[in-house]
Design a protein around this motif. Structure first.
Motif, PDB file in Angstrom:
ATOM      1  N   MET A  94      20.019-106.853  57.673  1.00  0.00           N
ATOM      2  CA  MET A  94      21.380-106.306  57.520  1.00  0.00           C
ATOM      3  C   MET A  94      21.545-105.779  56.103  1.00  0.00           C
ATOM      4  SD  MET A  94      24.767-106.470  58.794  1.00  0.00           S
ATOM      5  CE  MET A  94      26.295-106.036  57.986  1.00  0.00           C
ATOM      6  N   SER A  95      21.694-104.480  56.029  1.00  0.00           N
ATOM      7  CA  SER A  95      21.873-103.831  54.731  1.00  0.00           C
ATOM      8  C   SER A  95      23.348-103.772  54.404  1.00  0.00           C
ATOM      9  CB  SER A  95      21.296-102.421  54.798  1.00  0.00           C
ATOM     10  OG  SER A  95      21.879-101.599  53.827  1.00  0.00           O
ATOM     11  N   MET A  96      23.659-103.635  53.135  1.00  0.00           N
ATOM     12  CA  MET A  96      25.049-103.468  52.743  1.00  0.00           C
ATOM     13  C   MET A  96      25.571-102.121  53.229  1.00  0.00           C
ATOM     14  SD  MET A  96      26.652-103.727  48.958  1.00  0.00           S
ATOM     15  CE  MET A  96      26.196-105.402  48.601  1.00  0.00           C
ATOM     16  N   LEU A  97      24.672-101.180  53.442  1.00  0.00           N
ATOM     17  CA  LEU A  97      25.067 -99.857  53.920  1.00  0.00           C
ATOM     18  C   LEU A  97      25.060 -99.844  55.445  1.00  0.00           C
ATOM     19  CD1 LEU A  97      22.847 -97.785  51.489  1.00  0.00           C
ATOM     20  CD2 LEU A  97      25.262 -98.337  51.214  1.00  0.00           C
ATOM     21  N   ALA A  98      26.010 -99.114  56.014  1.00  0.00           N
ATOM     22  CA  ALA A  98      26.103 -99.037  57.468  1.00  0.00           C
ATOM     23  C   ALA A  98      24.880 -98.311  58.028  1.00  0.00           C
ATOM     24  CB  ALA A  98      27.380 -98.311  57.860  1.00  0.00           C
ATOM     25  N   VAL A  99      24.508 -98.664  59.238  1.00  0.00           N
ATOM     26  CA  VAL A  99      23.357 -98.022  59.878  1.00  0.00           C
ATOM     27  C   VAL A  99      23.847 -97.184  61.055  1.00  0.00           C
ATOM     28  CG1 VAL A  99      21.615 -99.705  59.193  1.00  0.00           C
ATOM     29  CG2 VAL A  99      22.939-100.101  61.252  1.00  0.00           C
ATOM     30  N   VAL A 113      34.473 -97.588  53.281  1.00  0.00           N
ATOM     31  CA  VAL A 113      34.188 -96.303  53.917  1.00  0.00           C
ATOM     32  C   VAL A 113      32.946 -95.670  53.287  1.00  0.00           C
ATOM     33  CG1 VAL A 113      35.063 -93.996  54.425  1.00  0.00           C
ATOM     34  CG2 VAL A 113      36.628 -95.943  54.429  1.00  0.00           C
ATOM     35  N   GLY A 114      32.005 -95.295  54.113  1.00  0.00           N
ATOM     36  CA  GLY A 114      30.778 -94.653  53.654  1.00  0.00           C
ATOM     37  C   GLY A 114      30.044 -94.109  54.864  1.00  0.00           C
ATOM     38  N   GLY A 115      28.960 -93.430  54.643  1.00  0.00           N
ATOM     39  CA  GLY A 115      28.193 -92.849  55.741  1.00  0.00           C
ATOM     40  C   GLY A 115      27.898 -93.880  56.827  1.00  0.00           C
ATOM     41  N   TYR A 116      28.014 -93.483  58.084  1.00  0.00           N
ATOM     42  CA  TYR A 116      27.759 -94.313  59.273  1.00  0.00           C
ATOM     43  C   TYR A 116      28.819 -95.366  59.550  1.00  0.00           C
ATOM     44  CZ  TYR A 116      23.130 -92.189  59.394  1.00  0.00           C
ATOM     45  OH  TYR A 116      22.104 -91.290  59.440  1.00  0.00           O
ATOM     46  N   ALA A 117      29.885 -95.391  58.742  1.00  0.00           N
ATOM     47  CA  ALA A 117      30.975 -96.311  59.056  1.00  0.00           C
ATOM     48  C   ALA A 117      31.716 -95.778  60.277  1.00  0.00           C
ATOM     49  CB  ALA A 117      31.925 -96.430  57.881  1.00  0.00           C
ATOM     50  N   GLU A 118      32.344 -96.664  61.024  1.00  0.00           N
ATOM     51  CA  GLU A 118      33.178 -96.246  62.152  1.00  0.00           C
ATOM     52  C   GLU A 118      34.568 -96.801  61.894  1.00  0.00           C
ATOM     53  OE1 GLU A 118      31.406 -96.156  65.913  1.00  0.00           O
ATOM     54  OE2 GLU A 118      29.381 -95.991  65.117  1.00  0.00           O
ATOM     55  N   VAL A 119      35.398 -95.920  61.370  1.00  0.00           N
ATOM     56  CA  VAL A 119      36.665 -96.343  60.805  1.00  0.00           C
ATOM     57  C   VAL A 119      37.817 -96.013  61.753  1.00  0.00           C
ATOM     58  CG1 VAL A 119      38.149 -96.200  58.771  1.00  0.00           C
ATOM     59  CG2 VAL A 119      35.694 -95.818  58.536  1.00  0.00           C
ATOM     60  N   LEU A 120      38.630 -97.013  62.009  1.00  0.00           N
ATOM     61  CA  LEU A 120      39.847 -96.815  62.793  1.00  0.00           C
ATOM     62  C   LEU A 120      40.990 -96.563  61.820  1.00  0.00           C
ATOM     63  CD1 LEU A 120      41.348 -96.922  65.536  1.00  0.00           C
ATOM     64  CD2 LEU A 120      41.645 -99.376  65.160  1.00  0.00           C
ATOM     65  N   TYR A 127      28.444 -88.445  58.993  1.00  0.00           N
ATOM     66  CA  TYR A 127      27.763 -89.626  59.558  1.00  0.00           C
ATOM     67  C   TYR A 127      28.816 -90.670  59.916  1.00  0.00           C
ATOM     68  CZ  TYR A 127      24.085 -87.313  56.925  1.00  0.00           C
ATOM     69  OH  TYR A 127      23.229 -86.375  56.410  1.00  0.00           O
ATOM     70  N   GLY A 128      28.741 -91.193  61.125  1.00  0.00           N
ATOM     71  CA  GLY A 128      29.733 -92.180  61.543  1.00  0.00           C
ATOM     72  C   GLY A 128      30.944 -91.496  62.153  1.00  0.00           C
ATOM     73  N   PHE A 129      32.047 -92.219  62.245  1.00  0.00           N
ATOM     74  CA  PHE A 129      33.240 -91.669  62.870  1.00  0.00           C
ATOM     75  C   PHE A 129      34.504 -92.123  62.171  1.00  0.00           C
ATOM     76  CE2 PHE A 129      30.421 -91.191  66.500  1.00  0.00           C
ATOM     77  CZ  PHE A 129      30.815 -89.946  66.977  1.00  0.00           C
ATOM     78  N   VAL A 130      35.501 -91.253  62.198  1.00  0.00           N
ATOM     79  CA  VAL A 130      36.851 -91.700  61.908  1.00  0.00           C
ATOM     80  C   VAL A 130      37.654 -91.446  63.174  1.00  0.00           C
ATOM     81  CG1 VAL A 130      37.374 -89.510  60.695  1.00  0.00           C
ATOM     82  CG2 VAL A 130      38.922 -91.461  60.484  1.00  0.00           C
TER      83      VAL A 130
END
Lengths: 339, 486
Positions: free
Chosen positions: A1-6, B235-242, B262-265
C-alpha cells in the motif's frame, strides 16, 4: 500500500487490507500518532498495551484494534501526506499543512509537473509535492546534508513515493540546481537561509511562466529575496503569511436566569469533562491541547449536572487559547515570459 | 452580442453568465483545446487581470470576442498566439482599443517620463530631501484641461503620450518624492494606458478572482481555504473523490485539475436537478481531464453502496455474482473511456430517466477518440458499482445552504474506511454542531475544526508592511477520517 493512490485496474481486495510491509499510521488521538511498517511477528507497544502486527494483517484500513492486555485500542489508518506530517520523525524544522497546502496550490502543481525543492529537510513538504505531481511528474529534492538526504530517501521508499521523487545531496545556495533540468521546470520551492543566492539558478531552471516559492521565517530574508527576484524580471511577486486557527467544540451551559439566587456559578460548566482513560478509551481530541475542551462523546453527560442538562446545553466553539503565531513568509513569483 | 462571451467580475457589475447559452461558442472552445496549456489559443478561456486586479474578466477567445476596458471596446483576437502570463497595454484609437504586448515588469513605467534617478537605488535617501510641506491642494497644478485630454483621446493619441503631456503640464510633478511620482504615474497609467495580464484559469486564479469580485458565487471560498481542502481531502492522481459542490463548480474543477486525467471526481447532488458546475468550463481541461468529471445523484450512490455492503455480508454464505443486488446495474455497461458525452443542459431530471438515458447512451457507439468530451457526464454503471463496492477515497462538501450534519450523515458511508473528508462552511456554528455529532456517533477520528488566516504583504525597499486591507475570514473547514463501524 503506497501513500499514492493506485489506478482502479491495479486495485484488488488485497490493496484495501493491511499487508506485510505496509505503512500504517497508528492513531491514538489527534496529537498522538505513529507511522509503523507492518512486519511479520512485529510488535507495537504503547500505553494501551502490546499490539502484535500479525493480528493487523488482513484487516481493513481504518479498523480499530485492541491491545493484547486489553488496556485500550488504537485505529490503523492508511497513510496520507497529512498524517505523515503529523507522525514523521523530525530531523529538522518542518512545514505544516497550512503552508504546505498553500505552496502546492500557488505553484499550480498538477500531475505531470516537474518541481524542484531545496532543502529536503524531514521530507514533510516533499510527500505533498509528490502526491500533486504523480503519476507522471517528478519531484527533484536537494539537501546539502548527506545523512538527512539518505534518511529522507528511506522514508520515500517506505511510503511508496520514490517513483516520483529523486533525492540528491547538493548545496543549492552554492552550486545552484543541476543544469540538465534547465528550462523545463514548472515550479521551484526554496527553504534556504539565503534564498536570494539561488535565484539566478531558479531563473535558468524555470520554464517561462513557471513559478517559484521561497519560504523564510524572517522579513529581512524576504526583503532581499524580493529585490533579487525583481532584478531578475520576475512578475507577480507576492508575499503571504498563512496560519491556521483550530477550534475547540463543547457543550456549555449558559444560564438564562438573571435573578438573585443562592446558586453560585457552577464550575462544571467550564471544567473539562472527566477523562475516561481508565477504560483505555481514546478521547477524540479536536486540537493540539489535551486539556480544557469537551469532546466527551457523550456530550458531557458524565458531569455532575447529569443527562437532563445535556439536552439544554448548546454546542459552542472557540479557538484554542494558544496557537502558532508565525511559521514563515511565503514569497511567490512568476518567471517572465519572453517577448 | 459577441462581447457577451465574457464574464465580468466587476465591483458594481452583475455577473453575466453566458457560457452555457452560446452553443456555437462552446464548439469553438472545445475543438481548439491548448496542447500544453501554456499558450493562448483560439477558443480557450482566459482570465483578464486588468490594472493589477482592479477588474477581472473571464473570456472565451471566440472569433470577434471583445471586452470593455474603461469606455473602450477592445477586440481579444490580438491575444491569441501569446503565452499565458503575457502583459498587454491597451492603446485606445479611434476605432476602439487594441492590445499591445509590453514587457512584463513594471520597470518601464517611467520611460520617457521626467528624469529617472539612475544610479540612486535606495529611494529612502531621496525621501529626506522632499516632502509634502509645500503641497497646496487647490487643483491648479495641472494646466491641461479635461477637454484637452478628451480631445487627445478622440484624436487617437496614445495613452503614453497623454501621460507625457500630463507630466509636462504638471507644475508639481517634479517637486514630488520618487514614491509619489510613481504613485501618480501608476494612477494615470491605469486610466490612459490600462495594463492587462492574461492569466491562465486555474484553481488558484479562478478562486482568487471570484473571491475578490463576486464571492457569493463561490460561497466566500478563499484561496488558502481551497488549498487546505484539497490537501486535507488527499486529492491527487488516481483519487476517486466525491464532491457535493454548491459553489458553482469551483470545487469540482479544482479537484479535476489535481487529478490531471487520473481517477475521478464525482459531483453528486441531492436535488431533482443537478446544481450547476459551469466553472469547470473555465479551466481549459483537455479531453482526458474532462472525462474524469462525472455526476451522479446521491440517492443512486447510496443505493449502490447499500446493495454492495449487503452483498458483501451475504457473500460469505452464497457465491452469487452480486449484480442482481444492485438495482441500477445494467448488463451493457461500457468502459468509462467509451461512454459518450452527456450535455450538461440535457441532464435528465428524474432518476428513472437517468437510467433510461444511460442505457441508451451505452448502446450507442458514436464515440470517437479525439472528439470533444464535455465534463459532467453521468457516472457509468461500472463506476457506480465500483464506488458501491470500494467506496470513494475522499469526500469534499461545499454547501453553504445545507446543514453539514444532514449532509455528512448521508454521504460519509459512501467513503472507504480510513478515507479523509472535509466539509467547508462559511459559518462556524453549523460545523461545530456537526463536529459534536460526529464525535458522539464515533464514525470519524482526527476531527479538526479549523479556520485559515491569510495576510499579504507589500514588500518594497524601506516600505515593507502588511497590506492595509485584508480578508477577515476564509470560512471554516471541518475535517476528519471516516471510520466505518463494521
Amino acid at each position: 500500500m503506497s501513500m499514492l493512490a493506485v489506478p482502479t485496474e491495479q486495485r484488488s481486495e488485497k490493496s484495501r487490507v493491511i499487508c506485510e510491509g505496509d505503512v500504517v499510521v497508528v492513531y491514538e488521538r489527534h496529537d498522538r500518532m505513529k507511522a509503523v511498517t507492518v512486519a511479520k511477528n512485529g510488535e507495537l507497544q504503547n500505553r494501551f498495551g502490546v499490539f502484535p502486527h500479525n493480528e493487523w494483517m488482513g484487516k481493513e484500513f481504518g479498523c480499530q484494534v485492541k491491545g493484547r492486555n486489553g488496556a485500550g485500542f488504537v485505529y490503523l489508518l492508511a497513510p496520507t501526506p497529512e498524517l505523515w506530517t503529523l507522525a514523521l520523525p523530525h530531523r529538522t524544522q518542518i512545514l505544516y499543512i497550512a503552508d504546505i497546502s498553500f505552496v502546492v496550490s500557488f505553484l499550480e502543481l498538477r500531475p505531470g509537473s516537474v518541481v524542484l525543492e531545496s532543502g529536503t529537510g524531514s521530507g514533510s513538504l516533499t510527500h505533498s509535492l509528490a502526491r500533486a505531481v504523480a503519476p507522471t511528474g517528478h519531484v527533484h529534492t536537494f539537501d546539502f546534508h548527506e545523512q538527512r538526504a539518505n534518511a529522507a530517501r528511506e522514508d520515500f521508499a517506505r511510503n511508496g513515493v520514490s517513483g516520483v521523487v529523486t533525492v540528491k545531496v547538493r548545496d543549492i545556495q552554492g552550486e545552484g540546481f543541476p543544469e540538465e533540468l534547465a528550462g523545463c521546470v514548472d515550479g521551484v520551492f526554496l527553504d534556504l537561509p539565503q534564498p536570494w543566492l539561488a535565484i539566478p539558478s531558479v531563473v535558468r531552471s524555470l520554464r517561462p511562466d513557471g513559478l517559484v516559492c521561497s519560504f523564510s521565517p524572517c522579513i529581512e530574508q524576504v526583503q532581499r529575496t524580493c529585490e533579487v527576484l525583481s532584478k531578475h524580471q520576475f512578475a507577480d511577486i507576492r508575499t503571504f503569511e498563512v496560519l491556521l486557527r483550530s477550534y475547540e467544540v463543547r457543550h456549555e451551559n449558559l444560564s438564562t436566569s438573571f435573578e438573585c439566587s443562592e446558586q453560585t456559578f457552577s464550575k462544571e460548566a467550564t471544567k473539562s469533562p472527566p477523562h475516561k482513560r481508565q477504560r483505555g478509551e481514546v478521547d477524540e481530541k479536536g486540537g493540539p491541547e489535551s486539556e480544557g475542551h469537551a469532546e466527551d462523546p457523550n456530550g458531557g453527560s458524565k458531569t455532575a449536572a447529569g443527562s437532563i442538562v445535556k439536552q439544554s446545553r448548546p454546542v459552542i466553539a472557540r479557538p484554542y487559547p494558544e496557537t502558532k503565531g508565525h511559521t514563515g513568509y511565503l514569497t511567490f513569483a512568476r518567471q517572465a515570459t519572453c517577448m | 452580442m459577441r462581447s457577451s462571451n465574457c464574464i465580468t467580475l466587476g465591483r458594481c457589475k452583475t455577473l453575466r453568465r453566458i457560457m452555457g447559452s452560446e452553443k456555437e461558442a462552446e464548439k469553438v472552445e472545445t475543438k481548439n483545446l491548448p496542447n500544453n496549456g501554456t499558450m493562448i489559443t483560439p477558443g480557450c478561456a482566459v482570465l483578464l487581470d486588468i490594472n493589477n486586479g482592479d477588474k477581472m474578466t473571464f473570456a472565451h477567445l471566440n472569433k470577434n470576442a471583445s471586452v470593455k476596458i474603461g469606455n473602450t471596446k477592445c477586440w481579444l483576437d490580438a491575444l491569441v498566439g501569446h503565452p499565458f502570463g503575457s502583459v498587454f497595454e491597451v492603446q485606445s484609437g479611434a476605432k476602439g482599443g487594441s492590445f499591445v504586448r509590453v514587457s512584463p515588469s513594471g520597470a518601464d513605467l517611467r520611460d520617457g517620463l521626467g528624469e529617472k534617478d539612475d544610479g540612486e537605488e535606495a529611494p529612502g535617501d531621496e525621501v529626506k530631501g522632499k516632502d509634502n510641506r509645500s503641497l497646496i491642494d487647490n487643483n491648479t497644478a495641472q494646466t491641461l484641461s479635461a477637454e484637452d485630454i478628451s480631445k487627445m483621446r478622440t484624436e487617437g493619441v496614445s495613452g503614453r503620450a497623454i501621460m507625457e503631456a500630463l507630466v509636462a503640464n504638471s507644475a508639481t510633478f517634479h517637486t514630488k518624492t520618487a514614491f509619489s511620482q510613481e504613485k501618480y504615474l501608476r494612477k494615470k497609467q491605469k486610466k490612459y494606458a490600462p495594463r492587462v495580464v492574461v492569466r491562465r484559469p486555474s484553481a488558484r486564479s479562478v478562486c482568487e478572482a471570484y473571491f475578490a469580485k463576486d464571492p457569493n458565487k463561490t460561497g466566500h471560498l478563499r484561496m488558502d481555504m481551497l488549498s487546505l481542502i484539497l490537501s486535507l481531502a488527499n486529492v491527487g492522481g488516481y483519487a476517486e473523490v466525491l464532491v457535493l459542490d454548491m459553489l458553482g463548480g469551483l470545487l469540482t474543477a479544482s479537484v479535476a485539475e489535481r487529478l490531471g486525467g487520473y481517477g475521478f471526481v464525482c459531483s453528486t447532488y441531492h436535488t431533482s436537478k443537478p446544481q450547476t458546475i459551469d466553472m469547470v468550463r473555465l479551466f481549459n481541461f483537455d479531453a482526458s481531464t474532462s472525462s474524469r468529471v462525472v455526476r451522479a445523484p446521491a440517492s443512486q450512490l447510496i443505493a449502490a453502496r447499500t446493495a454492495a455492503s449487503k452483498f458483501s455480508t451475504d457473500s460469505a454464505l452464497q457465491e452469487t455474482d452480486g449484480e442482481d443486488c444492485i438495482p441500477i446495474i445494467l448488463n451493457e455497461a461500457k468502459a468509462v473511456s467509451t461512454s459518450p458525452i452527456v450535455d450538461l443542459e440535457d441532464t435528465p431530471r428524474l432518476e428513472s430517466e437517468h437510467t433510461a438515458k444511460r442505457r441508451a447512451q451505452s448502446r450507442s457507439d458514436d464515440f470517437e477518440p479525439g472528439k470533444s468530451i464535455k465534463p459532467g457526464r453521468l457516472a457509468s454503471e461500472e463506476d457506480m458499482k465500483r464506488w458501491g463496492r470500494e467506496g470513494f477515497t475522499s469526500l469534499i462538501v461545499g454547501a453553504p445552504f445545507l446543514d453539514p450534519w444532514t449532509v455528512v450523515k448521508k454521504l460519509l458511508p459512501l467513503l472507504a474506511s480510513s478515507a479523509p473528508f472535509v466539509i467547508y462552511h462559511p459559518y462556524l456554528q453549523p460545523l461545530a454542531e456537526c463536529m459534536n455529532k460526529l464525535q458522539s456517533e464515533r464514525i470519524a477520528v482526527a476531527l479538526q475544526l479549523q479556520e485559515p488566516w491569510l495576510r499579504e504583504y507589500q514588500v518594497l525597499p524601506s516600505r515593507t508592511h502588511p497590506n492595509m486591507q485584508m480578508s477577515s475570514t476564509g470560512g471554516w473547514a471541518l475535517s476528519g477520517i471516516y471510520i466505518s463501524k463494521t
